[in-house]
Design a protein around this motif. Structure first.
Motif, PDB file in Angstrom:
ATOM      1  N   TYR A  20       0.817  -1.215   0.000  1.00 46.54           N
ATOM      2  CA  TYR A  20       0.000   0.000   0.000  1.00 46.54           C
ATOM      3  C   TYR A  20       0.853   1.268   0.000  1.00 46.54           C
ATOM      4  O   TYR A  20       0.559   2.221  -0.721  1.00 46.54           O
ATOM      5  CB  TYR A  20      -0.914  -0.025   1.230  1.00 46.54           C
ATOM      6  CG  TYR A  20      -2.060   0.968   1.181  1.00 46.54           C
ATOM      7  CD1 TYR A  20      -3.210   0.718   0.426  1.00 46.54           C
ATOM      8  CD2 TYR A  20      -2.007   2.161   1.904  1.00 46.54           C
ATOM      9  CE1 TYR A  20      -4.266   1.610   0.391  1.00 46.54           C
ATOM     10  CE2 TYR A  20      -3.064   3.062   1.878  1.00 46.54           C
ATOM     11  CZ  TYR A  20      -4.188   2.786   1.120  1.00 46.54           C
ATOM     12  OH  TYR A  20      -5.224   3.685   1.087  1.00 46.54           O
ATOM     13  N   PHE A  21       1.910   1.272   0.826  1.00 45.16           N
ATOM     14  CA  PHE A  21       2.699   2.494   1.003  1.00 45.16           C
ATOM     15  C   PHE A  21       4.046   2.501   0.272  1.00 45.16           C
ATOM     16  O   PHE A  21       4.709   3.537   0.223  1.00 45.16           O
ATOM     17  CB  PHE A  21       2.943   2.751   2.492  1.00 45.16           C
ATOM     18  CG  PHE A  21       1.687   3.002   3.282  1.00 45.16           C
ATOM     19  CD1 PHE A  21       0.940   4.155   3.085  1.00 45.16           C
ATOM     20  CD2 PHE A  21       1.235   2.084   4.217  1.00 45.16           C
ATOM     21  CE1 PHE A  21      -0.221   4.395   3.807  1.00 45.16           C
ATOM     22  CE2 PHE A  21       0.069   2.306   4.951  1.00 45.16           C
ATOM     23  CZ  PHE A  21      -0.651   3.459   4.737  1.00 45.16           C
ATOM     24  N   GLN A  22       4.450   1.359  -0.277  1.00 46.69           N
ATOM     25  CA  GLN A  22       5.697   1.281  -1.042  1.00 46.69           C
ATOM     26  C   GLN A  22       6.868   1.965  -0.311  1.00 46.69           C
ATOM     27  O   GLN A  22       7.457   2.931  -0.813  1.00 46.69           O
ATOM     28  CB  GLN A  22       5.502   1.925  -2.428  1.00 46.69           C
ATOM     29  CG  GLN A  22       4.458   1.259  -3.300  1.00 46.69           C
ATOM     30  CD  GLN A  22       4.885  -0.123  -3.783  1.00 46.69           C
ATOM     31  OE1 GLN A  22       5.976  -0.291  -4.316  1.00 46.69           O
ATOM     32  NE2 GLN A  22       4.025  -1.109  -3.585  1.00 46.69           N
ATOM     33  N   VAL A  48       0.413   2.958  14.033  1.00 48.79           N
ATOM     34  CA  VAL A  48       0.210   1.585  13.566  1.00 48.79           C
ATOM     35  C   VAL A  48       0.657   1.392  12.118  1.00 48.79           C
ATOM     36  O   VAL A  48       0.623   0.274  11.603  1.00 48.79           O
ATOM     37  CB  VAL A  48      -1.273   1.159  13.707  1.00 48.79           C
ATOM     38  CG1 VAL A  48      -1.665   1.098  15.173  1.00 48.79           C
ATOM     39  CG2 VAL A  48      -2.196   2.100  12.943  1.00 48.79           C
ATOM     40  N   LEU A  49       1.073   2.458  11.466  1.00 44.69           N
ATOM     41  CA  LEU A  49       1.500   2.348  10.072  1.00 44.69           C
ATOM     42  C   LEU A  49       3.014   2.225   9.950  1.00 44.69           C
ATOM     43  O   LEU A  49       3.522   1.446   9.155  1.00 44.69           O
ATOM     44  CB  LEU A  49       1.015   3.566   9.270  1.00 44.69           C
ATOM     45  CG  LEU A  49      -0.503   3.796   9.236  1.00 44.69           C
ATOM     46  CD1 LEU A  49      -0.827   5.049   8.432  1.00 44.69           C
ATOM     47  CD2 LEU A  49      -1.232   2.581   8.656  1.00 44.69           C
ATOM     48  N   ILE A 200      -9.721   5.234   6.165  1.00 46.33           N
ATOM     49  CA  ILE A 200      -8.801   4.654   5.190  1.00 46.33           C
ATOM     50  C   ILE A 200      -7.659   5.639   4.939  1.00 46.33           C
ATOM     51  O   ILE A 200      -7.888   6.771   4.507  1.00 46.33           O
ATOM     52  CB  ILE A 200      -9.516   4.340   3.864  1.00 46.33           C
ATOM     53  CG1 ILE A 200     -10.663   3.354   4.116  1.00 46.33           C
ATOM     54  CG2 ILE A 200      -8.533   3.775   2.845  1.00 46.33           C
ATOM     55  CD1 ILE A 200     -11.541   3.107   2.910  1.00 46.33           C
ATOM     56  N   PRO A 201      -6.418   5.255   5.229  1.00 44.64           N
ATOM     57  CA  PRO A 201      -5.302   6.182   5.036  1.00 44.64           C
ATOM     58  C   PRO A 201      -5.056   6.475   3.552  1.00 44.64           C
ATOM     59  O   PRO A 201      -5.358   5.649   2.686  1.00 44.64           O
ATOM     60  CB  PRO A 201      -4.112   5.435   5.647  1.00 44.64           C
ATOM     61  CG  PRO A 201      -4.486   3.989   5.566  1.00 44.64           C
ATOM     62  CD  PRO A 201      -5.983   3.947   5.747  1.00 44.64           C
ATOM     63  N   PHE A 206       6.002   5.930   1.806  1.00 35.91           N
ATOM     64  CA  PHE A 206       6.651   6.135   3.100  1.00 35.91           C
ATOM     65  C   PHE A 206       8.171   6.074   2.898  1.00 35.91           C
ATOM     66  O   PHE A 206       8.659   5.333   2.047  1.00 35.91           O
ATOM     67  CB  PHE A 206       6.239   5.051   4.096  1.00 35.91           C
ATOM     68  CG  PHE A 206       4.950   5.333   4.818  1.00 35.91           C
ATOM     69  CD1 PHE A 206       3.859   5.885   4.171  1.00 35.91           C
ATOM     70  CD2 PHE A 206       4.814   5.016   6.161  1.00 35.91           C
ATOM     71  CE1 PHE A 206       2.661   6.128   4.833  1.00 35.91           C
ATOM     72  CE2 PHE A 206       3.626   5.248   6.845  1.00 35.91           C
ATOM     73  CZ  PHE A 206       2.547   5.803   6.181  1.00 35.91           C
ATOM     74  N   TYR A 207       8.880   6.833   3.711  1.00 38.53           N
ATOM     75  CA  TYR A 207      10.339   6.857   3.649  1.00 38.53           C
ATOM     76  C   TYR A 207      10.919   6.744   5.054  1.00 38.53           C
ATOM     77  O   TYR A 207      10.403   7.352   5.996  1.00 38.53           O
ATOM     78  CB  TYR A 207      10.832   8.152   2.999  1.00 38.53           C
ATOM     79  CG  TYR A 207      10.357   8.352   1.572  1.00 38.53           C
ATOM     80  CD1 TYR A 207      11.101   7.882   0.493  1.00 38.53           C
ATOM     81  CD2 TYR A 207       9.149   8.994   1.315  1.00 38.53           C
ATOM     82  CE1 TYR A 207      10.653   8.052  -0.813  1.00 38.53           C
ATOM     83  CE2 TYR A 207       8.692   9.162   0.006  1.00 38.53           C
ATOM     84  CZ  TYR A 207       9.449   8.692  -1.045  1.00 38.53           C
ATOM     85  OH  TYR A 207       9.002   8.862  -2.333  1.00 38.53           O
ATOM     86  N   PHE A 208      12.014   5.988   5.162  1.00 40.27           N
ATOM     87  CA  PHE A 208      12.701   5.834   6.440  1.00 40.27           C
ATOM     88  C   PHE A 208      14.199   6.043   6.223  1.00 40.27           C
ATOM     89  O   PHE A 208      14.766   5.517   5.264  1.00 40.27           O
ATOM     90  CB  PHE A 208      12.450   4.438   7.017  1.00 40.27           C
ATOM     91  CG  PHE A 208      10.992   4.137   7.268  1.00 40.27           C
ATOM     92  CD1 PHE A 208      10.372   4.515   8.453  1.00 40.27           C
ATOM     93  CD2 PHE A 208      10.231   3.472   6.309  1.00 40.27           C
ATOM     94  CE1 PHE A 208       9.021   4.238   8.676  1.00 40.27           C
ATOM     95  CE2 PHE A 208       8.885   3.190   6.525  1.00 40.27           C
ATOM     96  CZ  PHE A 208       8.290   3.582   7.712  1.00 40.27           C
TER      97      PHE A 208
END
Length: 256
Positions: A20-22, A48-49, A200-201, A206-208
């Motif tokens: 979902y967030f790649q 939670v994401l 629903i997000p 997302f990046y880390f």
């Protein structure tokens, strides 16, 4: 203290988030499974994401069996408590944390805890660490290095519909907080979440970013510990800023 680490469960649940967030992970060179460390970063909205993806990445990609220090509230509900435990989380009681560190586990810490995930308007990507130093004292006690990391995406996945500040500042709520037992239970309003416009997000990347390991062995007193904590905070803020730039570059790259 028995730690549960269900690799299949972690991989299964996080695979949904990854699709979902790649997520993109940067700074893998700073992750070393052979030496226990304390991974310290910002917690994004609702918490939670981001956490499942970080735990999955460290565990299944780098063989780092990281134990996440979770807010006490996660352990109040029987079913949810078991889910949290499957991710290797333990209740954030100092004796429990000390026990798992004695066993040689790496630790995942979000010093902002429950308050930082219950974001209010204007608090996106803000560190709300208060005056917490216990995690650093434990790291120093066990000779753990700190590995700071920054997370981007989670605070934009939800748009706030009802701001918690609006609820907490009402006369009725302020009256309730005058009752000592209620004030303690509600943590003076900190446990009141903002409500999102949609459950629903938003689907966004997302990046880390993991950063170089840092030792606390040179720290001699409380003032130096405070300075070190501020230094870690500034690194995380800089990491978030760098990730925003990286995201823009990636967007421009694919836009052309």
């Amino acid at each position: 203290m028995q730690v549960q680490h269900d690799a299949k469960w972690i991989g299964r649940i996080s695979s949904i988030s990854k699709q979902y967030f790649q997520p993109t992970f940067l700074g893998a060179e700073y992750i070393d499974a052979s030496i226990p460390a304390m991974y310290v970063g910002n917690h994004t909205m609702y918490g939670v994401l981001d956490a499942p993806m970080i735990i999955d990445y460290l565990y299944n990609e780098h063989k780092v069996a990281v134990v996440s220090i979770a807010d006490h509230s996660h352990f109040y509900l029987p079913v949810w408590r078991e889910i949290v435990k499957k991710f290797g989380a333990v209740d954030g009681v100092q004796e429990y944390v000390r026990s798992v560190m004695q066993q040689g586990y790496s630790i995942l810490v979000f010093p902002g805890g429950g308050r930082e995930v219950l974001k209010r308007k204007g608090e996106a990507y803000q560190l709300i660490w208060k005056e917490r130093y216990g995690f650093l004292k434990l790291a120093q006690e066990f000779g753990y290095d700190i590995v700071p990391f920054a997370a981007l995406g989670g605070d934009e996945a939800y748009e706030i519909g009802v701001d918690a500040s609006t609820v907490v500042n009402t006369k009725l709520f302020q009256t309730l907080l005058k009752v000592p037992r209620l004030a303690k239970l509600l943590r003076h309003g900190e446990v009141i979440p903002s409500l999102p416009k949609s459950l629903i997000p938003k689907r966004l990347p997302f990046y880390f970013q993991f950063m170089p390991r840092q030792s606390l062995m040179q720290i001699q007193d409380v003032e130096e510990l405070k300075a070190f904590r501020e230094h870690i905070q500034q690194q995380i803020y800089q990491g978030i800023s760098d990730l925003k730039q990286y995201r823009e570059q990636q967007h421009d790259l694919f836009a052309h």
